[in-house]
Design a protein around this motif. Structure first.
Motif, PDB file in Angstrom:
ATOM      1  N   ASP A   1       0.849  -1.196   0.000  1.00  0.00           N
ATOM      2  CA  ASP A   1       0.000   0.000   0.000  1.00  0.00           C
ATOM      3  C   ASP A   1       0.889   1.252   0.000  1.00  0.00           C
ATOM      4  OD1 ASP A   1      -1.685   2.081   0.426  1.00  0.00           O
ATOM      5  OD2 ASP A   1      -2.514   1.355   2.335  1.00  0.00           O
ATOM      6  N   LEU A   2       0.932   1.917  -1.153  1.00  0.00           N
ATOM      7  CA  LEU A   2       1.836   3.063  -1.291  1.00  0.00           C
ATOM      8  C   LEU A   2       1.130   4.403  -1.070  1.00  0.00           C
ATOM      9  CD1 LEU A   2       3.781   1.690  -4.352  1.00  0.00           C
ATOM     10  CD2 LEU A   2       4.860   2.342  -2.212  1.00  0.00           C
ATOM     11  N   THR A   3      -0.116   4.372  -0.581  1.00  0.00           N
ATOM     12  CA  THR A   3      -0.889   5.624  -0.464  1.00  0.00           C
ATOM     13  C   THR A   3      -0.180   6.641   0.430  1.00  0.00           C
ATOM     14  OG1 THR A   3      -2.710   4.066  -0.335  1.00  0.00           O
ATOM     15  CG2 THR A   3      -3.297   6.396  -0.270  1.00  0.00           C
ATOM     16  N   LEU A   4       0.190   6.235   1.628  1.00  0.00           N
ATOM     17  CA  LEU A   4       0.826   7.174   2.552  1.00  0.00           C
ATOM     18  C   LEU A   4       2.212   7.581   2.033  1.00  0.00           C
ATOM     19  CD1 LEU A   4       0.743   8.736   5.229  1.00  0.00           C
ATOM     20  CD2 LEU A   4       1.723   6.734   6.353  1.00  0.00           C
ATOM     21  N   PHE A   5       2.924   6.631   1.472  1.00  0.00           N
ATOM     22  CA  PHE A   5       4.255   6.915   0.921  1.00  0.00           C
ATOM     23  C   PHE A   5       4.156   8.029  -0.133  1.00  0.00           C
ATOM     24  CE2 PHE A   5       7.895   6.137  -1.873  1.00  0.00           C
ATOM     25  CZ  PHE A   5       8.916   6.004  -0.958  1.00  0.00           C
ATOM     26  N   ASN A   6       3.184   7.879  -1.041  1.00  0.00           N
ATOM     27  CA  ASN A   6       3.021   8.884  -2.088  1.00  0.00           C
ATOM     28  C   ASN A   6       2.563  10.227  -1.523  1.00  0.00           C
ATOM     29  OD1 ASN A   6       3.872   7.471  -4.383  1.00  0.00           O
ATOM     30  ND2 ASN A   6       1.959   6.304  -4.409  1.00  0.00           N
ATOM     31  N   LYS A   7       1.718  10.178  -0.504  1.00  0.00           N
ATOM     32  CA  LYS A   7       1.248  11.421   0.112  1.00  0.00           C
ATOM     33  C   LYS A   7       2.429  12.152   0.776  1.00  0.00           C
ATOM     34  CE  LYS A   7      -1.920  13.894   2.533  1.00  0.00           C
ATOM     35  NZ  LYS A   7      -2.926  14.314   3.311  1.00  0.00           N
ATOM     36  N   LEU A   8       3.259  11.381   1.474  1.00  0.00           N
ATOM     37  CA  LEU A   8       4.446  11.977   2.114  1.00  0.00           C
ATOM     38  C   LEU A   8       5.357  12.621   1.063  1.00  0.00           C
ATOM     39  CD1 LEU A   8       6.061   9.675   4.845  1.00  0.00           C
ATOM     40  CD2 LEU A   8       5.545  12.105   5.007  1.00  0.00           C
ATOM     41  N   ILE A   9       5.545  11.922  -0.039  1.00  0.00           N
ATOM     42  CA  ILE A   9       6.395  12.473  -1.102  1.00  0.00           C
ATOM     43  C   ILE A   9       5.840  13.817  -1.572  1.00  0.00           C
ATOM     44  CG2 ILE A   9       7.042  12.153  -3.545  1.00  0.00           C
ATOM     45  CD1 ILE A   9       7.539   9.244  -2.894  1.00  0.00           C
ATOM     46  N   GLU A  10       4.531  13.875  -1.749  1.00  0.00           N
ATOM     47  CA  GLU A  10       3.902  15.121  -2.212  1.00  0.00           C
ATOM     48  C   GLU A  10       4.120  16.243  -1.205  1.00  0.00           C
ATOM     49  OE1 GLU A  10       2.645  16.163  -5.130  1.00  0.00           O
ATOM     50  OE2 GLU A  10       3.476  14.219  -5.732  1.00  0.00           O
ATOM     51  N   ILE A  11       3.861  15.950   0.076  1.00  0.00           N
ATOM     52  CA  ILE A  11       3.998  16.990   1.113  1.00  0.00           C
ATOM     53  C   ILE A  11       5.445  17.468   1.205  1.00  0.00           C
ATOM     54  CG2 ILE A  11       3.924  17.359   3.627  1.00  0.00           C
ATOM     55  CD1 ILE A  11       1.363  15.669   3.592  1.00  0.00           C
ATOM     56  N   LEU A  12       6.376  16.524   1.111  1.00  0.00           N
ATOM     57  CA  LEU A  12       7.789  16.875   1.273  1.00  0.00           C
ATOM     58  C   LEU A  12       8.357  17.604   0.046  1.00  0.00           C
ATOM     59  CD1 LEU A  12       8.926  13.655   3.150  1.00  0.00           C
ATOM     60  CD2 LEU A  12       8.929  15.980   4.085  1.00  0.00           C
ATOM     61  N   LYS A  13       7.546  17.705  -1.005  1.00  0.00           N
ATOM     62  CA  LYS A  13       8.004  18.484  -2.169  1.00  0.00           C
ATOM     63  C   LYS A  13       7.997  19.979  -1.875  1.00  0.00           C
ATOM     64  CE  LYS A  13       6.974  15.528  -6.053  1.00  0.00           C
ATOM     65  NZ  LYS A  13       5.979  15.174  -7.055  1.00  0.00           N
ATOM     66  N   ASN A  14       7.189  20.389  -0.911  1.00  0.00           N
ATOM     67  CA  ASN A  14       7.119  21.807  -0.538  1.00  0.00           C
ATOM     68  C   ASN A  14       7.309  21.974   0.967  1.00  0.00           C
ATOM     69  OD1 ASN A  14       6.447  23.230  -3.043  1.00  0.00           O
ATOM     70  ND2 ASN A  14       4.672  21.860  -2.994  1.00  0.00           N
ATOM     71  N   PRO A  15       8.493  21.679   1.451  1.00  0.00           N
ATOM     72  CA  PRO A  15       8.662  21.644   2.910  1.00  0.00           C
ATOM     73  C   PRO A  15       8.575  23.006   3.588  1.00  0.00           C
ATOM     74  CG  PRO A  15      10.761  21.291   1.826  1.00  0.00           C
ATOM     75  CD  PRO A  15       9.737  21.304   0.745  1.00  0.00           C
ATOM     76  N   TYR A  16       8.703  24.074   2.804  1.00  0.00           N
ATOM     77  CA  TYR A  16       8.651  25.403   3.431  1.00  0.00           C
ATOM     78  C   TYR A  16       7.240  25.982   3.396  1.00  0.00           C
ATOM     79  CZ  TYR A  16      13.671  24.981   3.279  1.00  0.00           C
ATOM     80  OH  TYR A  16      14.959  24.526   3.470  1.00  0.00           O
ATOM     81  N   LEU A  17       6.313  25.205   2.859  1.00  0.00           N
ATOM     82  CA  LEU A  17       4.942  25.674   2.671  1.00  0.00           C
ATOM     83  C   LEU A  17       4.047  24.508   2.979  1.00  0.00           C
ATOM     84  CD1 LEU A  17       4.296  27.333  -0.801  1.00  0.00           C
ATOM     85  CD2 LEU A  17       3.598  28.188   1.451  1.00  0.00           C
ATOM     86  N   VAL A  18       3.285  24.577   4.045  1.00  0.00           N
ATOM     87  CA  VAL A  18       2.470  23.418   4.334  1.00  0.00           C
ATOM     88  C   VAL A  18       1.095  23.906   4.754  1.00  0.00           C
ATOM     89  CG1 VAL A  18       2.747  22.860   6.776  1.00  0.00           C
ATOM     90  CG2 VAL A  18       3.084  21.087   5.094  1.00  0.00           C
TER      91      VAL A  18
END
Ligand code: AMP
Ligand code: MG
Length: 483
Positions: A442-459
């Motif tokens: 199940d890669l759902t959380l993995f992919n979500k984390l990748i997306e969030i970490l693409k903009n670490p200065y803006l959340v």
């Protein structure tokens, strides 16, 4: 439509001593799990017409791109202070790809099977650690820290035997280059001065052409690496990154963070933080990283001595002078980095005291490193009770006074803080949760984390849970080399 590979394999043209030609060992039933479209685009590669099946074959090394020329690189290294001859034991460089603008990138498969440098190892890598390298290296890139990057992870369909039986995987690593301090140590140990000269000229041509015409190329190369690595470790300290295994074979000549084994980010501020299970003496603890950087640079300087000057005493004198500047340079850069984190413009003689007072308070009160700066930026964090504290209030009054000392606007200070303090870092418990789900498909959380970490200065406020440390102290969190 072609993929757009454009290989120009300069390393493969070096003398035999530098490498062993070897192809990746084919795997049973490769299945692509993660593919980095953004990075592919940056490399001017287009896989849009390639089927999943073919992607799996390409990124497992079962079929090699035209123009590639795969090899294992020779290197040595001081591992926890002990010198060993090493080399790519579970990786192959398939070649150097040129983008349309002629930017050069090494393309390497990690986990691709045995090589002549495998020394009894199986040449394979485990799925969890490869996914971990993918996510953390990509997070480092988005944190604006020089790093190798990850293009793909393929499951091999084969088991690897470690303490238990694990799933095998191959990571495609992309780097400005894979030369290490350990590469120089390998060649220097062979004591053939002409090979050392070849390596120095190759390095300068590939990485630092601006010093090509220097009077003393070897000394300038030392100075360049001192500067690059100082900047790198300052960046690690800025975001609370602990590399975990700063052996000289894991210090890159390109100045990129390389080898994501037991690395992890510090939650609670404690300079002595160590995560790696094998680092029992804390050699690579958070606070030791600058010292180890200098130690590694000193090993690099030793390799260059015969070419810095024919007169050994003179060479040692010149190298020592260069290395002696490390501490002062580090201190100046570290102070400036911390000033940025606190939104401080200009320089005041009390700045160091102000910064140390905050760090001491953070350590004493066991608060989260990242979130303290977010709190100071007046943004929402969970668990902000720790900041209802008289000592903290007193410190804050001093800080607020200092903020206005040079007449800069509050907005300008906030801008500076925003660009220096990540809102989100790869939190250990989130990484573990994502990896555990991913290992069960199940890669759902993995992919979500990748997306969030693409903009670490803006959340966004919706992502607050990704900003929190684990409720349990991360003191007990342990990382492994993951071979
Ligand atoms: P690392 O800890 O990843 O920096 O690796 C240190 C050395 O051990 C390098 O020379 C690696 O190529 C080698 N190595 C690590 N894992 C394996 C493996 N599974 N098989 C063969 N060599 C390995
Ligand atoms: Mg390594």
């Amino acid at each position: 439509m072609t993929i757009g590979w454009h290989f120009d394999n300069s390393y493969s043209k070096l003398p035999k001593i530098f490498k062993e030609d070897i192809n990746p060992a084919p795997v049973n039933s490769p299945k692509i799990l993660i593919f980095n479209k953004d990075l592919a685009k940056k490399l001017d590669l287009d896989f849009s017409n390639v089927s999943k099946d073919n992607l799996s074959k390409i990124f497992s090394g079962n079929i090699l791109p035209e123009g590639s020329n795969s090899l294992a690189q020779a290197y040595a290294g001081h591992q926890f202070g002990h010198f060993t001859m090493l080399g790519d034991g579970r990786a192959v460089l398939i070649g150097e790809h040129l983008t349309k603008k002629s930017e050069r990138f090494d393309i390497q498969f990690k986990g691709s099977g045995k090589t002549p440098y495998s020394r009894g190892g199986d040449g394979r890598a485990v799925l969890g650690p490869m996914l971990r390298e993918y996510i953390i290296s990509e997070a480092m890139y988005s944190l604006k820290i020089p790093t190798t990057r990850s293009l793909a992870v393929v499951k091999t369909g084969e088991n690897v035997v470690r303490e238990q039986i694990s799933k095998g995987a191959i990571l495609t690593r992309v780097a400005l280059g894979h030369l290490r301090v350990g590469t120089f140590q390998y060649i220097a140990a062979k004591q053939n001065i002409s090979d050392l000269e070849i390596l120095i000229n190759y390095t300068i041509e590939k990485y630092y052409p601006n010093i090509k015409t220097s009077k003393n190329k070897s000394l300038d190369l030392l100075n360049v690496l001192i500067e690059k690595q100082t900047q790198l470790v300052i960046n690690w300290m800025r975001v609370g990154f602990i590399h975990g295994v700063m052996n000289t074979d894991n210090m890159s000549i390109s100045g990129e963070t390389i080898d994501y084994g037991p690395c992890a980010f510090m939650d609670t501020y404690d300079p002595k933080t160590v995560f790696s299970s094998i680092d029992q003496l804390g050699r690579y603890a958070y606070e030791n990283q600058p010292k180890i950087t200098k130690w590694n640079l000193t090993r690099f300087a030793e390799c260059l001595i015969p070419l810095i000057s024919k007169n050994e005493d003179e060479a040692i004198k010149l190298a020592t002078e260069a290395l002696d500047k490390f501490e002062k340079n580090y201190e100046t850069k570290w102070l400036n980095m911390m000033r940025d984190k606190l939104g401080l413009y200009g320089q005041d003689k009390e700045d160091k005291n102000l910064i140390m007072e905050l760090l001491d308070w953070m350590q004493k009160n066991k608060v989260d490193y990242t979130n303290t700066f977010i709190f100071l930026m007046n943004k929402i964090i969970k668990n902000s009770e720790a900041y209802k504290d008289t000592d903290f209030d007193l410190w804050k009054i001093k800080w607020e006074k200092r903020l206005t000392l040079f007449g800069n606007s509050h907005n300008k200070s906030m801008e500076l803080m925003n660009s220096s303090n990540p809102m989100v870092i790869p939190r250990n418990h989130k990484i573990e949760e994502a990896l555990s789900l991913a290992s069960n498909g199940d890669l759902t959380l993995f992919n979500k984390l990748i997306e969030i970490l693409k903009n670490p200065y803006l959340v966004s406020d919706n992502d607050l849970e990704f900003m929190c440390p684990s409720l349990h102290s991360d003191k007990k969190y342990q990382t492994f080399c993951g071979t």
